[in-house]
Design an enzyme around this catalytic site. Structure first.
Site, PDB file in Angstrom:
ATOM      1  N   ASP A 100      25.643 -74.679  -3.057  1.00 14.63           N
ATOM      2  CA  ASP A 100      27.023 -75.093  -3.338  1.00 14.63           C
ATOM      3  C   ASP A 100      27.756 -75.369  -2.031  1.00 14.63           C
ATOM      4  O   ASP A 100      27.955 -74.460  -1.227  1.00 14.63           O
ATOM      5  CB  ASP A 100      27.711 -73.959  -4.121  1.00 14.63           C
ATOM      6  CG  ASP A 100      29.138 -74.306  -4.528  1.00 14.63           C
ATOM      7  OD1 ASP A 100      29.576 -75.447  -4.315  1.00 14.63           O
ATOM      8  OD2 ASP A 100      29.807 -73.405  -5.079  1.00 14.63           O
ATOM      9  N   MET A 120      35.493 -66.941  -6.908  1.00 13.02           N
ATOM     10  CA  MET A 120      35.807 -66.593  -5.516  1.00 13.02           C
ATOM     11  C   MET A 120      37.084 -65.773  -5.557  1.00 13.02           C
ATOM     12  O   MET A 120      38.176 -66.226  -5.191  1.00 13.02           O
ATOM     13  CB  MET A 120      35.963 -67.884  -4.691  1.00 13.02           C
ATOM     14  CG  MET A 120      34.620 -68.557  -4.430  1.00 13.02           C
ATOM     15  SD  MET A 120      34.782 -70.289  -3.983  1.00 13.02           S
ATOM     16  CE  MET A 120      34.856 -71.013  -5.622  1.00 13.02           C
ATOM     17  N   ASP A 163      35.244 -73.793 -10.233  1.00  9.69           N
ATOM     18  CA  ASP A 163      35.546 -72.982  -9.048  1.00  9.69           C
ATOM     19  C   ASP A 163      36.858 -72.241  -9.232  1.00  9.69           C
ATOM     20  O   ASP A 163      37.929 -72.840  -9.248  1.00  9.69           O
ATOM     21  CB  ASP A 163      35.629 -73.881  -7.807  1.00  9.69           C
ATOM     22  CG  ASP A 163      34.256 -74.296  -7.318  1.00  9.69           C
ATOM     23  OD1 ASP A 163      33.411 -73.400  -7.118  1.00  9.69           O
ATOM     24  OD2 ASP A 163      34.024 -75.505  -7.153  1.00  9.69           O
ATOM     25  N   HIS A 220      32.219 -70.050 -10.998  1.00  7.65           N
ATOM     26  CA  HIS A 220      32.047 -69.446  -9.669  1.00  7.65           C
ATOM     27  C   HIS A 220      33.337 -68.736  -9.295  1.00  7.65           C
ATOM     28  O   HIS A 220      34.351 -69.379  -9.027  1.00  7.65           O
ATOM     29  CB  HIS A 220      31.701 -70.575  -8.684  1.00  7.65           C
ATOM     30  CG  HIS A 220      31.528 -70.132  -7.270  1.00  7.65           C
ATOM     31  ND1 HIS A 220      31.467 -71.032  -6.229  1.00  7.65           N
ATOM     32  CD2 HIS A 220      31.386 -68.898  -6.711  1.00  7.65           C
ATOM     33  CE1 HIS A 220      31.296 -70.366  -5.087  1.00  7.65           C
ATOM     34  NE2 HIS A 220      31.255 -69.073  -5.354  1.00  7.65           N
ATOM     35  N   SER A 248      31.250 -80.135  -9.642  1.00  7.28           N
ATOM     36  CA  SER A 248      32.362 -79.200  -9.473  1.00  7.28           C
ATOM     37  C   SER A 248      33.671 -79.916  -9.750  1.00  7.28           C
ATOM     38  O   SER A 248      34.045 -80.856  -9.035  1.00  7.28           O
ATOM     39  CB  SER A 248      32.385 -78.648  -8.046  1.00  7.28           C
ATOM     40  OG  SER A 248      33.651 -78.037  -7.819  1.00  7.28           O
ATOM     41  N   HIS A 277      30.493 -77.128 -13.149  1.00  7.14           N
ATOM     42  CA  HIS A 277      30.781 -76.012 -12.235  1.00  7.14           C
ATOM     43  C   HIS A 277      32.295 -75.839 -12.113  1.00  7.14           C
ATOM     44  O   HIS A 277      33.018 -76.784 -11.790  1.00  7.14           O
ATOM     45  CB  HIS A 277      30.160 -76.324 -10.872  1.00  7.14           C
ATOM     46  CG  HIS A 277      30.255 -75.214  -9.857  1.00  7.14           C
ATOM     47  ND1 HIS A 277      29.398 -74.124  -9.847  1.00  7.14           N
ATOM     48  CD2 HIS A 277      31.080 -75.046  -8.797  1.00  7.14           C
ATOM     49  CE1 HIS A 277      29.695 -73.341  -8.821  1.00  7.14           C
ATOM     50  NE2 HIS A 277      30.716 -73.866  -8.168  1.00  7.14           N
ATOM     51  N   MET A 282      39.481 -69.592  -7.745  1.00  9.05           N
ATOM     52  CA  MET A 282      39.933 -69.008  -6.473  1.00  9.05           C
ATOM     53  C   MET A 282      41.262 -68.306  -6.706  1.00  9.05           C
ATOM     54  O   MET A 282      42.120 -68.828  -7.423  1.00  9.05           O
ATOM     55  CB  MET A 282      40.102 -70.104  -5.426  1.00  9.05           C
ATOM     56  CG  MET A 282      38.856 -70.960  -5.243  1.00  9.05           C
ATOM     57  SD  MET A 282      39.071 -72.153  -3.918  1.00  9.05           S
ATOM     58  CE  MET A 282      37.574 -73.141  -4.122  1.00  9.05           C
ATOM     59  N   MET A 309      25.885 -70.261  -0.762  1.00  8.15           N
ATOM     60  CA  MET A 309      26.926 -71.191  -0.318  1.00  8.15           C
ATOM     61  C   MET A 309      26.484 -71.898   0.948  1.00  8.15           C
ATOM     62  O   MET A 309      26.036 -71.262   1.913  1.00  8.15           O
ATOM     63  CB  MET A 309      28.236 -70.437  -0.090  1.00  8.15           C
ATOM     64  CG  MET A 309      28.779 -69.900  -1.401  1.00  8.15           C
ATOM     65  SD  MET A 309      30.531 -70.171  -1.643  1.00  8.15           S
ATOM     66  CE  MET A 309      30.713 -71.912  -1.421  1.00  8.15           C
TER      67      MET A 309
HETATM   68  C1  DX5 Z   1      33.754 -74.367  -2.413  1.00 14.29           C
HETATM   69  C2  DX5 Z   1      33.315 -74.461  -3.855  1.00 14.29           C
HETATM   70  C3  DX5 Z   1      32.434 -75.616  -4.149  1.00 14.29           C
HETATM   71  C4  DX5 Z   1      33.092 -76.962  -3.903  1.00 14.29           C
HETATM   72  C5  DX5 Z   1      32.017 -77.910  -3.512  1.00 14.29           C
HETATM   73  O1  DX5 Z   1      34.411 -73.166  -2.210  1.00 14.29           O
HETATM   74  O2  DX5 Z   1      32.595 -73.294  -4.220  1.00 14.29           O
HETATM   75  O3  DX5 Z   1      31.920 -75.546  -5.467  1.00 14.29           O
HETATM   76  O4  DX5 Z   1      33.748 -77.464  -5.028  1.00 14.29           O
HETATM   77  O5  DX5 Z   1      32.614 -79.114  -3.138  1.00 14.29           O
HETATM   78  P1  DX5 Z   1      31.826 -80.237  -2.344  1.00 14.29           P
HETATM   79  O6  DX5 Z   1      30.629 -80.615  -3.164  1.00 14.29           O
HETATM   80  O7  DX5 Z   1      32.826 -81.317  -2.191  1.00 14.29           O
HETATM   81  O8  DX5 Z   1      31.403 -79.596  -1.025  1.00 14.29           O
HETATM   82 ZN    ZN Z   2      31.562 -73.316  -6.242  1.00 16.08          ZN
END
Ligand code: DX5
Ligand code: ZN
Length: 227
Positions: free
Chosen positions: A176, A69, A36, A67, A10, A34, A38, A138
């Site tokens: 994740d 969010m 992320d 991903h 990620s 990956h 947001m 998650m």
């Molecule tokens: C959290 C994200 C994850 C995050 C994971 O909301 O969806 O993908 O980057 O990070 P680590 O591996 O540090 O928990």
């Molecule tokens: Zn993620």
């Protein structure tokens, strides 16, 4: 058919000022990255938009596992696909007709996943599971990297894997949040085949070695489970 084990670093934990270089440090070890996304509404954090995905697309040929969010995937998921995301995974409770959205995104040529937060039951997505390419479970609350793995989610991973076998479904089962050398085995034993790891990869100077340590721990757990 069981899936091969894939680790998707990620980039949330990477240095955003040097994203291309950061991706190159993991590329030799992984087929997936990956991303992320947001929006400051679905989670209290704001990260990456389609222009950044477009720039990443120009910098790597790795599979971009995106991903979302965000509260409005119906508007924005197609924009991420157009920007170069290979797959888009959304949280289905924010859309009125998530099955329709899955179909639309497939028509756009993307692979499609749905995601569950730690407290959300598998029953929330069982109608979607025959149609998706990936289920993201998650293992932390969404929003931030670097949180601790939530052990209480492990039974839901096993439930999803059992559902997949019982229904001859072939979606990938991705975990994740808090995935590292010491937690990945629990998820493999429960049936996960796809692992997101942010801080456990990017906090190390040698990212390839960090990926291999996590994958070795995952493979050891597979060997234990089958043998
Ligand atoms: C959290 C994200 C994850 C995050 C994971 O909301 O969806 O993908 O980057 O990070 P680590 O591996 O540090 O928990
Ligand atoms: Zn993620």
């Amino acid at each position: 058919m069981p899936h091969d084990l894939v680790l998707a670093p990620s980039i949330l934990s990477a240095d955003f000022a040097r994203l291309g270089e950061e991706i190159r440090t993991v590329e030799p070890a992984v087929p997936w990255i990956h991303v992320d996304v947001m929006d400051g509404h679905y989670v209290p954090n704001l990260t990456i938009g389609p222009p950044v995905v477009k720039a990443i697309r120009g910098a790597t040929d790795r599979y971009l596992d995106t991903h979302l969010m965000i509260t409005d995937p119906r508007t924005y998921a197609p924009q991420f696909v157009a920007a170069g995301s290979d797959s888009v995974t959304f949280h289905p409770e924010v859309d009125d007709d998530p099955l329709d959205l899955v179909h639309r995104l497939h028509e756009d040529g993307a692979r499609v996943g749905v995601a569950l937060k730690p407290a959300q039951p598998l029953s929330m997505v069982t109608e979607l599971l025959p149609h998706v390419d990936l289920l993201l479970v998650m293992t932390v609350e969404p929003g931030f990297g670097g949180q601790s793995f939530m052990h209480e989610v492990v039974p839901k991973i096993a439930e999803a894997d059992a559902w997949r076998r019982d229904h001859d479904a072939d979606f990938r089962l991705e975990v994740d949040g808090g995935i590292a050398e010491d937690t990945v085995a629990l998820t493999v034993e429960a049936g996960a085949d796809t692992f997101v790891a942010g801080s456990a990869v990017f906090r190390h100077d040698d990212r390839v070695a960090a990926v291999h340590r996590i994958l070795d721990a995952a493979r050891a757990a597979t060997a234990g489970a089958t043998g």
